[in-house]
Design a protein around this motif. Structure first.
Motif, PDB file in Angstrom:
ATOM      1  N   GLU A 299      -3.331  67.786  -9.464  1.00  0.00           N
ATOM      2  CA  GLU A 299      -2.540  66.539  -9.602  1.00  0.00           C
ATOM      3  C   GLU A 299      -3.579  65.344  -9.914  1.00  0.00           C
ATOM      4  O   GLU A 299      -3.152  64.589 -11.174  1.00  0.00           O
ATOM      5  N   ALA A 300      -4.600  65.209  -9.501  1.00  0.00           N
ATOM      6  CA  ALA A 300      -5.586  64.191  -9.618  1.00  0.00           C
ATOM      7  C   ALA A 300      -6.360  64.656 -10.842  1.00  0.00           C
ATOM      8  O   ALA A 300      -6.490  63.467 -11.545  1.00  0.00           O
ATOM      9  N   VAL A 301      -6.930  65.707 -10.985  1.00  0.00           N
ATOM     10  CA  VAL A 301      -7.507  65.987 -12.390  1.00  0.00           C
ATOM     11  C   VAL A 301      -6.524  65.825 -13.579  1.00  0.00           C
ATOM     12  O   VAL A 301      -6.879  65.358 -14.748  1.00  0.00           O
ATOM     13  N   ARG A 302      -5.391  66.357 -13.425  1.00  0.00           N
ATOM     14  CA  ARG A 302      -4.604  66.189 -14.600  1.00  0.00           C
ATOM     15  C   ARG A 302      -3.942  64.903 -14.874  1.00  0.00           C
ATOM     16  O   ARG A 302      -4.160  64.456 -15.976  1.00  0.00           O
ATOM     17  N   SER A 303      -3.848  63.972 -13.982  1.00  0.00           N
ATOM     18  CA  SER A 303      -3.550  62.638 -14.018  1.00  0.00           C
ATOM     19  C   SER A 303      -4.714  61.878 -14.689  1.00  0.00           C
ATOM     20  O   SER A 303      -4.621  61.094 -15.830  1.00  0.00           O
ATOM     21  N   LEU A 304      -6.020  62.025 -14.246  1.00  0.00           N
ATOM     22  CA  LEU A 304      -6.987  61.570 -14.535  1.00  0.00           C
ATOM     23  C   LEU A 304      -7.449  61.750 -16.147  1.00  0.00           C
ATOM     24  O   LEU A 304      -7.757  61.043 -16.978  1.00  0.00           O
ATOM     25  N   LEU A 305      -7.398  63.023 -16.474  1.00  0.00           N
ATOM     26  CA  LEU A 305      -7.665  63.646 -17.611  1.00  0.00           C
ATOM     27  C   LEU A 305      -6.569  62.740 -18.764  1.00  0.00           C
ATOM     28  O   LEU A 305      -6.942  62.579 -19.830  1.00  0.00           O
ATOM     29  N   ALA A 306      -5.300  63.043 -18.352  1.00  0.00           N
ATOM     30  CA  ALA A 306      -4.285  62.339 -19.235  1.00  0.00           C
ATOM     31  C   ALA A 306      -4.539  61.006 -19.534  1.00  0.00           C
ATOM     32  O   ALA A 306      -4.563  60.398 -20.772  1.00  0.00           O
TER      33      ALA A 306
ATOM     34  N   ILE B 212      -8.028  60.634 -21.818  1.00  0.00           N
ATOM     35  CA  ILE B 212      -7.743  61.074 -23.505  1.00  0.00           C
ATOM     36  C   ILE B 212      -6.626  60.022 -23.929  1.00  0.00           C
ATOM     37  O   ILE B 212      -7.000  59.532 -24.951  1.00  0.00           O
ATOM     38  N   GLY B 213      -5.889  59.263 -23.335  1.00  0.00           N
ATOM     39  CA  GLY B 213      -4.906  58.265 -23.673  1.00  0.00           C
ATOM     40  C   GLY B 213      -5.869  56.954 -24.012  1.00  0.00           C
ATOM     41  O   GLY B 213      -5.395  56.225 -24.714  1.00  0.00           O
ATOM     42  N   MET B 214      -6.917  56.908 -23.672  1.00  0.00           N
ATOM     43  CA  MET B 214      -7.606  55.679 -23.983  1.00  0.00           C
ATOM     44  C   MET B 214      -8.491  55.563 -25.349  1.00  0.00           C
ATOM     45  O   MET B 214      -8.927  54.597 -25.805  1.00  0.00           O
ATOM     46  N   LEU B 215      -8.320  56.895 -25.976  1.00  0.00           N
ATOM     47  CA  LEU B 215      -8.829  56.753 -27.537  1.00  0.00           C
ATOM     48  C   LEU B 215      -8.644  55.916 -28.413  1.00  0.00           C
ATOM     49  O   LEU B 215      -9.405  55.163 -28.930  1.00  0.00           O
ATOM     50  N   PRO B 216      -7.252  55.642 -28.631  1.00  0.00           N
ATOM     51  CA  PRO B 216      -6.568  54.640 -29.494  1.00  0.00           C
ATOM     52  C   PRO B 216      -7.209  53.200 -29.164  1.00  0.00           C
ATOM     53  O   PRO B 216      -7.363  52.296 -29.912  1.00  0.00           O
TER      54      PRO B 216
ATOM     55  N   LEU C 132       1.722  58.906 -19.184  1.00  0.00           N
ATOM     56  CA  LEU C 132       0.843  60.416 -19.070  1.00  0.00           C
ATOM     57  C   LEU C 132       0.167  60.427 -17.795  1.00  0.00           C
ATOM     58  O   LEU C 132       0.257  61.602 -17.257  1.00  0.00           O
ATOM     59  N   GLY C 133      -0.232  59.267 -17.318  1.00  0.00           N
ATOM     60  CA  GLY C 133      -0.937  59.273 -15.920  1.00  0.00           C
ATOM     61  C   GLY C 133      -0.133  59.688 -14.883  1.00  0.00           C
ATOM     62  O   GLY C 133      -0.207  60.671 -13.804  1.00  0.00           O
ATOM     63  N   THR C 134       1.275  59.007 -14.965  1.00  0.00           N
ATOM     64  CA  THR C 134       2.241  59.548 -14.096  1.00  0.00           C
ATOM     65  C   THR C 134       2.908  60.749 -14.133  1.00  0.00           C
ATOM     66  O   THR C 134       3.043  61.750 -13.377  1.00  0.00           O
ATOM     67  N   TRP C 135       3.002  61.307 -15.415  1.00  0.00           N
ATOM     68  CA  TRP C 135       3.231  62.813 -15.706  1.00  0.00           C
ATOM     69  C   TRP C 135       2.454  63.557 -14.967  1.00  0.00           C
ATOM     70  O   TRP C 135       2.629  64.743 -14.280  1.00  0.00           O
ATOM     71  N   GLY C 136       1.223  63.411 -14.909  1.00  0.00           N
ATOM     72  CA  GLY C 136      -0.031  64.369 -14.156  1.00  0.00           C
ATOM     73  C   GLY C 136       0.023  64.456 -12.893  1.00  0.00           C
ATOM     74  O   GLY C 136      -0.223  65.430 -12.433  1.00  0.00           O
ATOM     75  N   ILE C 137       0.918  63.402 -12.271  1.00  0.00           N
ATOM     76  CA  ILE C 137       1.061  63.483 -10.844  1.00  0.00           C
ATOM     77  C   ILE C 137       2.437  64.239 -10.307  1.00  0.00           C
ATOM     78  O   ILE C 137       2.742  65.032  -9.629  1.00  0.00           O
ATOM     79  N   ILE C 138       3.569  63.749 -11.150  1.00  0.00           N
ATOM     80  CA  ILE C 138       4.896  64.229 -10.757  1.00  0.00           C
ATOM     81  C   ILE C 138       5.038  65.502 -11.433  1.00  0.00           C
ATOM     82  O   ILE C 138       5.726  66.597 -11.099  1.00  0.00           O
TER      83      ILE C 138
END
Length: 275
Positions: free
Chosen positions: A158-165, A168-172, A232-238
């Motif tokens: 959950e932690a890695v998936r949320s942080l990664l999401a 990546i979302g910071m690019l724009p 996306l960060g929330t999706w990484g946890i839920i």
């Protein structure tokens, strides 16, 4: 004989130079990205506003609202506050790291790098890599505070998936900082980034719950990159249904801002070469 020899060896020399150029440019880009990352992370005020401040805000909001249960998986409100405050810290790091390009244009650093052999494309790639690198402490810092201070429990996936999401979302948002830095004069960049970050944070639901917004603001919010970064960060946890609309929205922002940045960079490079 000498002429023939030269003619024979010239293509070979040109081919060798051609093969060596990309590697040389890659090394220059890598060195520039590392130098930009190190320089940015040495700025005390940058670290305060992008790492320390979001952590303090998270701990304050978590103390007030964070204990309430929310979600079927047993998550508390504090978990969602943590994701939003990490996204807010990443927003500040991304936009400000990108906007630093304005200072490097005005003090002649861009021209010096071009004279030294760094192409405009390598320059902007190096800035983007550096900006994405300095985003990580802002994201990780809030999550560490959540785990070590606020008692928020996430498993490793959950932690890695949320942080990664989130990352990546910071690019724009990095590209947004580059566009601001390339488009505006130095006197206007600070105000533009501050106001822009506040508007994106509020409209994206990073400071206040999206559900509190009136319907018209909710409609606007769903077109902002910050809203979907938080989702996306929330999706990484839920781990529920992936927010595909968010991915499309972020991709559209990335493409549009990349095109604008390319046009502005071409103008900046031409201006620097004439000096």
């Amino acid at each position: 004989m000498t002429t023939a020899s030269t003619a024979v060896h010239a293509p070979s020399t040109a081919a060798t130079a051609s093969r060596g150029a990309p590697a040389s440019q890659l090394r220059r880009t890598t060195r520039f990205a590392l130098a930009s990352t190190t320089t940015t992370l040495r700025k005390g005020m940058f670290l305060f506003f992008t790492v320390a401040l979001p952590i303090l805000m998270f701990l304050m909001f978590n103390e007030i609202f964070g204990k309430e249960a929310m979600g079927e998986g047993g998550e508390t409100v504090g978990t969602f506050i943590m994701v939003r405050m990490a996204a807010y810290g990443g927003l500040g790091a991304a936009v400000n790291a990108g906007a630093i390009i304005q200072l490097e244009r005005t003090n002649g650093w861009l021209r010096q790098l071009m004279v030294a052999g760094l192409t405009p494309r390598s320059f902007v790639l190096g800035k983007m890599v550096a900006a994405m690198a300095v985003v990580l402490p802002a994201l990780i810092g809030v999550y560490l505070a959540g785990a070590l201070v606020a008692g928020i429990h996430l498993d490793a996936l959950e932690a890695v998936r949320s942080l990664l999401a989130l990352w990546i979302g910071m690019l724009p948002l990095v590209l947004l900082g580059l566009v601001v830095g390339l488009a505006l004069k130095p006197s206007a960049v600070g105000a533009a980034t501050t106001i822009g970050m506040m508007l994106l944070a509020v409209a994206g639901g990073l400071w206040f719950p999206y559900e509190m917004f009136p319907s018209w603001l909710q409609s606007i919010s769903r077109f902002t990159p910050t809203y979907w970064v938080g989702e996306l960060g929330t999706w990484g946890i839920i781990g529920e249904d992936f927010p595909m609309r968010g991915l499309v929205t972020l991709a559209a922002w990335t493409l549009g801002l990349a095109l604008i940045a390319a046009l502005l960079l071409g103008r900046a490079a031409r201006s620097a070469s004439r000096r």
